[in-house]
Design a protein around this motif. Structure first.
Motif, short mmCIF file in Angstrom:
data_model
loop_
_atom_site.label_atom_id
_atom_site.label_comp_id
_atom_site.label_asym_id
_atom_site.label_seq_id
_atom_site.Cartn_x
_atom_site.Cartn_y
_atom_site.Cartn_z
N GLU A 361 -60.25 58.24 113.27
CA GLU A 361 -59.32 57.12 113.49
C GLU A 361 -58.87 57.07 114.95
OE1 GLU A 361 -58.99 59.31 110.93
OE2 GLU A 361 -59.81 57.92 109.45
N ILE A 362 -58.61 58.24 115.52
CA ILE A 362 -58.12 58.28 116.91
C ILE A 362 -59.20 57.77 117.88
CG2 ILE A 362 -57.38 59.86 118.77
CD1 ILE A 362 -55.21 59.00 116.65
N GLN A 363 -60.47 58.03 117.57
CA GLN A 363 -61.53 57.48 118.43
C GLN A 363 -61.50 55.95 118.36
OE1 GLN A 363 -62.56 59.93 120.18
NE2 GLN A 363 -61.66 61.32 118.68
N ARG A 364 -61.24 55.44 117.16
CA ARG A 364 -61.17 53.98 117.02
C ARG A 364 -59.94 53.42 117.74
NH1 ARG A 364 -63.76 55.72 112.30
NH2 ARG A 364 -65.59 54.45 111.79
N VAL A 365 -58.86 54.20 117.77
CA VAL A 365 -57.67 53.77 118.52
C VAL A 365 -58.04 53.60 120.00
CG1 VAL A 365 -55.39 54.51 119.34
CG2 VAL A 365 -55.97 54.78 116.91
N VAL A 366 -58.77 54.59 120.55
CA VAL A 366 -59.16 54.54 121.97
C VAL A 366 -60.07 53.33 122.22
CG1 VAL A 366 -60.43 55.77 123.80
CG2 VAL A 366 -58.95 57.06 122.24
N ILE A 367 -61.04 53.13 121.34
CA ILE A 367 -61.99 52.03 121.51
C ILE A 367 -61.26 50.69 121.31
CG2 ILE A 367 -64.10 50.95 120.63
CD1 ILE A 367 -64.91 53.91 119.74
N GLY A 368 -60.37 50.67 120.31
CA GLY A 368 -59.62 49.43 120.00
C GLY A 368 -58.76 49.00 121.17
N ARG A 369 -58.07 49.98 121.81
CA ARG A 369 -57.22 49.64 122.97
C ARG A 369 -58.07 49.02 124.07
NH1 ARG A 369 -54.39 55.11 123.28
NH2 ARG A 369 -52.76 54.89 121.75
N ASP A 370 -59.28 49.56 124.24
CA ASP A 370 -60.16 49.03 125.29
C ASP A 370 -60.58 47.60 124.95
OD1 ASP A 370 -61.75 49.54 127.70
OD2 ASP A 370 -63.46 49.28 126.36
N LEU A 371 -60.80 47.35 123.66
CA LEU A 371 -61.19 45.99 123.25
C LEU A 371 -60.04 45.01 123.50
CD1 LEU A 371 -63.15 46.64 119.92
CD2 LEU A 371 -64.07 46.15 122.20
N VAL A 372 -58.81 45.49 123.24
CA VAL A 372 -57.65 44.61 123.46
C VAL A 372 -57.54 44.27 124.95
CG1 VAL A 372 -55.11 44.52 123.38
CG2 VAL A 372 -56.40 45.43 121.43
N ARG A 373 -57.77 45.28 125.81
CA ARG A 373 -57.75 45.03 127.27
C ARG A 373 -58.83 44.01 127.64
NH1 ARG A 373 -56.28 50.53 127.98
NH2 ARG A 373 -58.45 51.18 127.77
N ARG A 374 -60.00 44.20 127.01
CA ARG A 374 -61.10 43.29 127.33
C ARG A 374 -60.77 41.86 126.86
NH1 ARG A 374 -66.90 43.97 124.67
NH2 ARG A 374 -66.51 46.16 125.05
N ALA A 375 -60.15 41.77 125.69
CA ALA A 375 -59.80 40.45 125.14
C ALA A 375 -58.82 39.74 126.06
CB ALA A 375 -59.18 40.62 123.75
N ALA A 376 -57.88 40.51 126.65
CA ALA A 376 -56.88 39.89 127.54
C ALA A 376 -57.54 39.31 128.78
CB ALA A 376 -55.84 40.93 127.93
N ALA A 377 -58.68 39.88 129.16
CA ALA A 377 -59.34 39.43 130.39
C ALA A 377 -60.37 38.33 130.12
CB ALA A 377 -60.03 40.62 131.05
N LEU A 378 -60.58 37.97 128.86
CA LEU A 378 -61.62 36.97 128.54
C LEU A 378 -61.18 35.57 128.94
CD1 LEU A 378 -62.93 38.08 125.02
CD2 LEU A 378 -64.17 38.17 127.20
#
Ligand SMILES: Cc1cc2nc3c(=O)[nH]c(=O)nc-3n(C[C@H](O)[C@H](O)[C@H](O)COP(=O)(O)OP(=O)(O)OC[C@H]3O[C@@H](n4cnc5c(N)ncnc54)[C@H](O)[C@@H]3O)c2cc1C
Length: 378
Positions: A361-378
């Motif tokens: 789950e924690i690996q998904r938390v790390v990946i998920g946070r990165d996706l949220v950052r990416r989404a903000a920049a889209l």
């Protein structure tokens, strides 16, 4: 000085000759095989990423990570212990004070001393910012008190890197990383866990009662200790991914040998297309896992390192668990016998790899946070 390729070959030999044939005896005895670790040191495997100045090999993570795949073929619990030791030797060799390097550097790379890493506490695992172990100034040095949990090589390692804090409030601002000499007064393993797969690898709870810490034993000062711990964990996650790939690759070799030789319906089990398909999927997963850990190893130390390590750590242990079960299944009922193969143990070890150094789950938390950052920049 051996090349990276020679070290990898030595690791394969070590796994085949020194580890795999003896794991069952080590498990029965329940003691960590110091003599095997000494043999690993003689092959240069205990200072992979430590600088040459302290007797290490001075490899980059990209050059040395394959060693853990080879060790994972032998036994994942042993490989995990060596990965942690290598992280400690590298951190002390790179960031230790002159005194710490002199006292521990060569002892670690030569295998005379073993190293452990202690972040987790009974109430603080994934939520590592909640640690309470307290470092207090005392004259020219410090005193350290607290309870650490899940301390691998607890009671066995000679040197620990311990995360602690100088204040009482949760958060990361006052977290430090110190070097703890396990022979000091006040260091005690108070509980040894009874685990599924690691009788020979001691893991347990360690009490630290007013332990003397010299000023030069503060490896990362308050404020940078949490980042130091996270950096070490990114490397450890990549190590674990490589170990998982080795675990799966060896499981596949066991299944291939058995199914090739087992006669059935006038042919062999390996002639059955259903079995070939199942093992083909295992092989694809192994190839994918190898690419993921090699990519992560190449990116460690760059801004993309943490997410790359999380991808590898999320995928590889899950893949290894599927592979171990699938390969055991190809042996039919013999896949569940402890004395026909070590596949039952590999199922348990893959489960262990899912949890150590950050859960799935924690690996998904790390990946998920990165996706949220990416989404903000889209
Ligand atoms: C064999 C073994 C050896 C270990 N060796 C060491 C060692 O040498 N040194 C060391 O410091 N630690 C070590 N650990 C500890 C390990 O890193 C922790 O167990 C791990 O980080 C999980 O912490 P926890 O057990 O407290 O679970 P918790 O943090 O209590 O988590 C419980 C559950 O909640 C889930 N969860 C937590 N947070 C979130 C979230 N934000 N979102 C979704 N789900 C979440 C977790 O994935 C888990 O399923 C070891 C663990 C094992 C199993």
């Amino acid at each position: 000085m051996p090349t990276a390729a020679e070290l990898r070959t030595a690791a394969r030999r070590h796994a085949d000759d020194v580890v795999a044939p003896h794991v069952a005896a080590w498990e029965a005895e329940g003691t960590f095989p110091r003599e095997a670790a000494q043999a690993a040191a003689a092959d240069g495997l205990l200072g992979l990423f430590a600088p040459k100045g302290v007797g290490g090999q001075g490899l980059t993570f990209a050059e040395g990570m394959g060693v853990f795949e080879e060790l994972g073929r032998g036994d994942a619990a042993y490989a995990f212990a060596l990965s942690m030791h290598n992280a400690v030797a590298a951190a002390i060799g790179r960031f230790g004070s002159a005194g710490v390097k002199r006292r521990h550097g060569r002892r670690l790379t030569s295998g005379k001393a073993l190293g452990g890493f202690s972040l987790t506490e009974p109430h603080a695992g994934s939520d590592a910012a909640a640690i309470k172990a307290r470092l207090k100034a005392d004259g020219e040095g410090f005193r350290l008190s607290g309870t650490k949990a899940w301390v691998s090589l607890g009671g066995e390692a000679d040197v620990f890197l311990v995360a602690c804090r100088t204040g009482t409030r949760r958060g990361t601002k006052d977290v430090a990383m110190v070097v703890v000499d396990a022979t000091r007064d006040g260091v005690e393993l108070v509980r040894r866990y009874d685990t599924m797969t690691s009788a020979f690898l001691p893991i347990g709870e360690m009490h630290l009662s007013n332990v003397r810490i010299e000023a030069d034993e503060v490896l990362a000062p308050p404020g940078s200790g949490f980042q130091a711990a996270l950096g070490a964990i990114d490397v450890a996650r990549t190590d674990i991914a490589a170990i998982a790939v080795g675990l799966a690759a060896q499981a596949l070799d066991v299944a291939l040998r058995y199914t090739r030789d087992r006669a059935i319906f006038g042919a062999t089990v390996l002639d059955l297309q259903a079995i070939q398909f199942a093992l083909a999927d295992v092989e694809t997963d192994i190839v994918a896992g190898r690419l993921l850990y090699e990519r992560a190893a190449a990116l460690l130390g760059t801004p993309e390192g943490p997410v790359a390590a999380a991808h590898a750590k999320r995928f590889c242990p899950d893949m290894a668990l599927r592979a171990a079960i699938e390969c055991a299944e190809a042996l039919g009922s013999y896949g569940w016998l402890n004395d026909t193969s070590d596949l039952p143990r590999r199922v348990g070890l893959a489960r262990m790899l899912q949890t150590v150094d950050g859960t799935r789950e924690i690996q998904r938390v790390v990946i998920g946070r990165d996706l949220v950052r990416r989404a903000a920049a889209l």
